[in-house]
Design a protein around this motif. Structure first.
Motif, PDB file in Angstrom:
ATOM      1  N   LYS A 149     -11.000   6.624  10.830  1.00 22.62           N
ATOM      2  CA  LYS A 149      -9.818   5.778  10.678  1.00 22.62           C
ATOM      3  C   LYS A 149      -9.828   4.692  11.751  1.00 22.62           C
ATOM      4  O   LYS A 149     -10.395   4.870  12.827  1.00 22.62           O
ATOM      5  CB  LYS A 149      -8.531   6.604  10.837  1.00 22.62           C
ATOM      6  CG  LYS A 149      -8.390   7.723   9.843  1.00 22.62           C
ATOM      7  CD  LYS A 149      -7.802   7.228   8.575  1.00 22.62           C
ATOM      8  CE  LYS A 149      -7.563   8.405   7.631  1.00 22.62           C
ATOM      9  NZ  LYS A 149      -7.283   7.989   6.296  1.00 22.62           N
ATOM     10  N   LYS A 150      -9.139   3.589  11.454  1.00 19.64           N
ATOM     11  CA  LYS A 150      -8.974   2.555  12.468  1.00 19.64           C
ATOM     12  C   LYS A 150      -8.014   3.081  13.534  1.00 19.64           C
ATOM     13  O   LYS A 150      -7.192   3.942  13.261  1.00 19.64           O
ATOM     14  CB  LYS A 150      -8.429   1.279  11.834  1.00 19.64           C
ATOM     15  CG  LYS A 150      -9.429   0.607  10.932  1.00 19.64           C
ATOM     16  CD  LYS A 150      -8.913  -0.673  10.349  1.00 19.64           C
ATOM     17  CE  LYS A 150      -9.985  -1.285   9.467  1.00 19.64           C
ATOM     18  NZ  LYS A 150      -9.556  -2.531   8.854  1.00 19.64           N
ATOM     19  N   ALA A 151      -8.128   2.535  14.731  1.00 25.07           N
ATOM     20  CA  ALA A 151      -7.331   3.031  15.864  1.00 25.07           C
ATOM     21  C   ALA A 151      -5.836   2.982  15.573  1.00 25.07           C
ATOM     22  O   ALA A 151      -5.107   3.926  15.880  1.00 25.07           O
ATOM     23  CB  ALA A 151      -7.656   2.237  17.116  1.00 25.07           C
ATOM     24  N   LYS A 152      -5.366   1.892  14.942  1.00 21.48           N
ATOM     25  CA  LYS A 152      -3.923   1.755  14.703  1.00 21.48           C
ATOM     26  C   LYS A 152      -3.407   2.807  13.725  1.00 21.48           C
ATOM     27  O   LYS A 152      -2.258   3.218  13.796  1.00 21.48           O
ATOM     28  CB  LYS A 152      -3.577   0.344  14.216  1.00 21.48           C
ATOM     29  CG  LYS A 152      -4.127  -0.019  12.868  1.00 21.48           C
ATOM     30  CD  LYS A 152      -3.741  -1.441  12.490  1.00 21.48           C
ATOM     31  CE  LYS A 152      -4.353  -1.827  11.156  1.00 21.48           C
ATOM     32  NZ  LYS A 152      -4.078  -3.207  10.819  1.00 21.48           N
ATOM     33  N   VAL A 153      -4.258   3.284  12.825  1.00 25.53           N
ATOM     34  CA  VAL A 153      -3.861   4.319  11.868  1.00 25.53           C
ATOM     35  C   VAL A 153      -4.102   5.702  12.467  1.00 25.53           C
ATOM     36  O   VAL A 153      -3.295   6.617  12.298  1.00 25.53           O
ATOM     37  CB  VAL A 153      -4.635   4.171  10.540  1.00 25.53           C
ATOM     38  CG1 VAL A 153      -4.306   5.306   9.591  1.00 25.53           C
ATOM     39  CG2 VAL A 153      -4.329   2.837   9.898  1.00 25.53           C
ATOM     40  N   GLY A 154      -5.195   5.855  13.195  1.00 23.99           N
ATOM     41  CA  GLY A 154      -5.551   7.145  13.780  1.00 23.99           C
ATOM     42  C   GLY A 154      -4.491   7.674  14.736  1.00 23.99           C
ATOM     43  O   GLY A 154      -4.207   8.871  14.765  1.00 23.99           O
ATOM     44  N   LEU A 155      -3.876   6.784  15.506  1.00 23.07           N
ATOM     45  CA  LEU A 155      -2.848   7.217  16.460  1.00 23.07           C
ATOM     46  C   LEU A 155      -1.613   7.768  15.759  1.00 23.07           C
ATOM     47  O   LEU A 155      -0.860   8.544  16.342  1.00 23.07           O
ATOM     48  CB  LEU A 155      -2.440   6.068  17.376  1.00 23.07           C
ATOM     49  CG  LEU A 155      -3.419   5.689  18.483  1.00 23.07           C
ATOM     50  CD1 LEU A 155      -2.871   4.522  19.289  1.00 23.07           C
ATOM     51  CD2 LEU A 155      -3.719   6.857  19.385  1.00 23.07           C
ATOM     52  N   THR A 156      -1.391   7.388  14.501  1.00 20.36           N
ATOM     53  CA  THR A 156      -0.202   7.863  13.794  1.00 20.36           C
ATOM     54  C   THR A 156      -0.309   9.344  13.434  1.00 20.36           C
ATOM     55  O   THR A 156       0.670   9.927  12.985  1.00 20.36           O
ATOM     56  CB  THR A 156       0.061   7.050  12.505  1.00 20.36           C
ATOM     57  OG1 THR A 156      -1.023   7.234  11.597  1.00 20.36           O
ATOM     58  CG2 THR A 156       0.248   5.591  12.816  1.00 20.36           C
ATOM     59  N   TYR A 157      -1.464   9.966  13.638  1.00 17.13           N
ATOM     60  CA  TYR A 157      -1.607  11.398  13.404  1.00 17.13           C
ATOM     61  C   TYR A 157      -0.916  12.211  14.495  1.00 17.13           C
ATOM     62  O   TYR A 157      -0.753  13.411  14.374  1.00 17.13           O
ATOM     63  CB  TYR A 157      -3.088  11.786  13.321  1.00 17.13           C
ATOM     64  CG  TYR A 157      -3.706  11.474  11.977  1.00 17.13           C
ATOM     65  CD1 TYR A 157      -4.113  12.496  11.126  1.00 17.13           C
ATOM     66  CD2 TYR A 157      -3.861  10.172  11.544  1.00 17.13           C
ATOM     67  CE1 TYR A 157      -4.656  12.226   9.886  1.00 17.13           C
ATOM     68  CE2 TYR A 157      -4.412   9.886  10.307  1.00 17.13           C
ATOM     69  CZ  TYR A 157      -4.811  10.913   9.482  1.00 17.13           C
ATOM     70  OH  TYR A 157      -5.349  10.643   8.250  1.00 17.13           O
ATOM     71  N   ILE A 158      -0.510  11.541  15.564  1.00 19.32           N
ATOM     72  CA  ILE A 158       0.224  12.193  16.649  1.00 19.32           C
ATOM     73  C   ILE A 158       1.704  12.160  16.292  1.00 19.32           C
ATOM     74  O   ILE A 158       2.246  11.094  15.982  1.00 19.32           O
ATOM     75  CB  ILE A 158      -0.021  11.463  17.985  1.00 19.32           C
ATOM     76  CG1 ILE A 158      -1.509  11.482  18.335  1.00 19.32           C
ATOM     77  CG2 ILE A 158       0.797  12.092  19.104  1.00 19.32           C
ATOM     78  CD1 ILE A 158      -1.881  10.590  19.494  1.00 19.32           C
ATOM     79  N   GLY A 205       4.337   6.211  15.194  1.00 14.17           N
ATOM     80  CA  GLY A 205       4.186   5.603  13.880  1.00 14.17           C
ATOM     81  C   GLY A 205       3.317   4.365  13.987  1.00 14.17           C
ATOM     82  O   GLY A 205       2.710   4.078  15.022  1.00 14.17           O
ATOM     83  N   ARG A 206       3.253   3.615  12.898  1.00 10.22           N
ATOM     84  CA  ARG A 206       2.386   2.439  12.846  1.00 10.22           C
ATOM     85  C   ARG A 206       2.786   1.397  13.894  1.00 10.22           C
ATOM     86  O   ARG A 206       1.940   0.870  14.610  1.00 10.22           O
ATOM     87  CB  ARG A 206       2.483   1.858  11.433  1.00 10.22           C
ATOM     88  CG  ARG A 206       1.347   0.976  11.012  1.00 10.22           C
ATOM     89  CD  ARG A 206       0.076   1.819  10.798  1.00 10.22           C
ATOM     90  NE  ARG A 206      -0.956   1.016  10.221  1.00 10.22           N
ATOM     91  CZ  ARG A 206      -1.140   0.861   8.915  1.00 10.22           C
ATOM     92  NH1 ARG A 206      -0.364   1.478   8.066  1.00 10.22           N
ATOM     93  NH2 ARG A 206      -2.118   0.115   8.475  1.00 10.22           N
ATOM     94  N   TYR A 207       4.078   1.106  13.975  1.00 12.96           N
ATOM     95  CA  TYR A 207       4.567   0.079  14.905  1.00 12.96           C
ATOM     96  C   TYR A 207       4.264   0.475  16.354  1.00 12.96           C
ATOM     97  O   TYR A 207       3.746  -0.320  17.142  1.00 12.96           O
ATOM     98  CB  TYR A 207       6.073  -0.115  14.694  1.00 12.96           C
ATOM     99  CG  TYR A 207       6.697  -1.152  15.579  1.00 12.96           C
ATOM    100  CD1 TYR A 207       6.571  -2.502  15.298  1.00 12.96           C
ATOM    101  CD2 TYR A 207       7.418  -0.782  16.716  1.00 12.96           C
ATOM    102  CE1 TYR A 207       7.143  -3.465  16.115  1.00 12.96           C
ATOM    103  CE2 TYR A 207       7.988  -1.734  17.531  1.00 12.96           C
ATOM    104  CZ  TYR A 207       7.853  -3.080  17.223  1.00 12.96           C
ATOM    105  OH  TYR A 207       8.416  -4.024  18.040  1.00 12.96           O
TER     106      TYR A 207
END
Length: 121
Positions: free
Chosen positions: A13-22, A26-28
């Motif tokens: 996943k791209k970094a901006k999407v991957g972090l949303t797994y935490i 969220g995306r923002y």
């Protein structure tokens, strides 16, 4: 594999999407975090260097409430509402919608599967 806040982030996943797994990001918020630590948002998680992952991890630990801490805070907030007996707390107790939604129709997610009255045969 990047591990941040006790979560293994998906490699492709791209970094901006991957972090949303935490939980709690969220995306923002993920885009804001990546801007703050100056990491490219379009970079894949597997392509991040150890230094970049460490910067992200340190920033999240220092500035964000995520995962277990956030879950605990939310659980305690709901528990407090139930203990003081306010309207919202009563709705939580009964398993009904809390924010004014209708219940005559819909609200199945909150109320659960339909129970038909008079099925005692």
């Amino acid at each position: 594999m990047a591990r941040i806040a006790g979560i293994d982030l998906p490699k492709n996943k791209k970094a901006k999407v991957g972090l949303t797994y935490i939980y709690g990001i969220g995306r923002y918020k993920s885009e804001n975090i990546l801007d703050e630590v100056k990491v490219d948002k379009e970079k894949r998680i597997k392509d991040l260097t150890d230094k970049e992952v460490k910067k992200i991890r340190d920033y999240i630990d220092k500035n964000e409430t995520v995962e277990g801490t956030l879950r605990t805070e939310r659980k305690l907030a709901v528990k407090r509402l139930m203990e003081i007996g306010c309207y919202r707390g009563e709705r939580h107790k009964r398993g009904l919608p809390v924010r004014g939604q209708r219940t005559k129709t819909n609200a199945r997610t909150r109320k659960g599967k339909k129970r038909i009255a008079g099925r005692g045969r």
